[in-house]
Design a protein around this motif. Structure first.
Motif, PDB file in Angstrom:
ATOM      1  N   THR A 106       4.396  -5.328   5.016  1.00 49.31           N
ATOM      2  CA  THR A 106       4.955  -4.248   5.825  1.00 49.31           C
ATOM      3  C   THR A 106       6.458  -3.764   4.967  1.00 49.31           C
ATOM      4  O   THR A 106       6.966  -2.799   4.769  1.00 49.31           O
ATOM      5  CB  THR A 106       5.469  -4.639   7.009  1.00 49.31           C
ATOM      6  N   ARG A 148       5.914  -0.948   2.502  1.00 51.43           N
ATOM      7  CA  ARG A 148       5.497   0.557   2.793  1.00 51.43           C
ATOM      8  C   ARG A 148       6.765   1.512   2.134  1.00 51.43           C
ATOM      9  O   ARG A 148       7.523   1.160   2.004  1.00 51.43           O
ATOM     10  CB  ARG A 148       5.499   0.598   4.411  1.00 51.43           C
ATOM     11  N   PRO A 149       6.126   2.564   1.976  1.00 51.08           N
ATOM     12  CA  PRO A 149       4.637   3.373   1.979  1.00 51.08           C
ATOM     13  C   PRO A 149       3.732   2.705   1.135  1.00 51.08           C
ATOM     14  O   PRO A 149       2.563   3.398   1.367  1.00 51.08           O
ATOM     15  CB  PRO A 149       5.066   4.773   2.341  1.00 51.08           C
ATOM     16  N   LEU A 169       0.599   1.658   3.067  1.00 49.54           N
ATOM     17  CA  LEU A 169      -0.045   2.255   4.268  1.00 49.54           C
ATOM     18  C   LEU A 169      -1.411   2.438   3.965  1.00 49.54           C
ATOM     19  O   LEU A 169      -2.299   2.588   4.975  1.00 49.54           O
ATOM     20  CB  LEU A 169       0.810   3.506   4.415  1.00 49.54           C
ATOM     21  N   THR A 170      -1.873   2.734   2.690  1.00 45.31           N
ATOM     22  CA  THR A 170      -3.344   2.900   2.507  1.00 45.31           C
ATOM     23  C   THR A 170      -3.728   1.905   1.276  1.00 45.31           C
ATOM     24  O   THR A 170      -5.106   1.787   1.030  1.00 45.31           O
ATOM     25  CB  THR A 170      -3.426   4.365   1.687  1.00 45.31           C
TER      26      THR A 170
END
Length: 217
Positions: free
Chosen positions: A15, A18-19, A22-23
């Motif tokens: 976390t 991120r970002p 995110l993927t």
């Protein structure tokens, strides 16, 4: 030395990254053009641990990507969300571990000259003591004999066999209890260690890898 297998922990969400995460799972982020997971698997192979009989990788967050990246290079342990953490993830592989010692490696650890440090962890191990890889960190909190944890631990079957398959962390279920019992040793990592848990640290690892292209994973 007792018989040893390896578990690579690759289930977390990342976390703080991120970002970027995110993927893409954190272990698949590149450092010096090579993913953190590939670096970890190469490090283990360099000390004689490779293939699904000797190496397992756990996955949870964006697990399909981890499964595809690992292929047939290791045993896969896919956890249903929420992830089991470092302790539960190892416990979930207990049947596969089957009485062996376990070299547990965090997939997000960048270890320059890490092969040499893993060899030091394995050399002369009695099969009973818990060993942690550490870097000297005077003045920092939560240390082990003046060292900060550097991404790898070596656990005896006697402690792994009792771990419950519930979310939990090795620092509470194994490391601190072993320390209190006088059964924990710290092996010093003499090279660069970077916990790639933030964008800044990931970038630092990438810069170091790029500046030392001949460096082993």
């Amino acid at each position: 030395m007792t018989d040893v297998c390896a578990v690579v922990l690759a289930a977390g969400e990342g976390t703080r990254l991120r970002p970027l995460t995110l993927t893409t799972p954190k272990p698949l982020l590149p450092v010096g053009g090579v993913s953190l997971l590939d670096r970890t698997l190469a490090r283990l192979a360099a000390v004689g641990l490779s293939g699904p009989a000797d190496v397992a990788v756990n996955a949870c967050y964006l697990a399909a990507q981890i499964v595809d990246a690992v292929g047939d290079r290791a045993r896969l342990s896919v956890e249903e969300p929420p992830a089991l953490g470092t302790s539960g993830g190892v416990a979930n592989l207990r049947d596969w571990i089957g009485g062996r010692g376990v070299l547990v490696c965090n997939a997000d650890a960048y270890l320059a000259e890490g092969e040499a440090s893993l060899r030091k962890m394995l050399d002369g191990w009695d099969g009973q003591t818990v060993r942690l890889l550490g870097v000297l960190a005077p003045g920092e909190p939560h240390l082990f004999s003046g060292h900060a944890f550097a991404g790898a631990s070596l656990l005896p079957w006697s402690r792994v066999s009792a771990l419950p398959v519930v979310p939990g962390e090795l620092v509470r279920t194994v490391w601190r209890p072993a320390e209190a019992a006088g059964e924990l040793q710290v092996v010093t990592h003499d090279g660069v260690f970077i916990d790639c848990g933030t964008p800044q640290r990931l970038a630092a690892a990438d810069r170091h890898a790029a500046s030392t292209k001949g460096n082993r994973p």
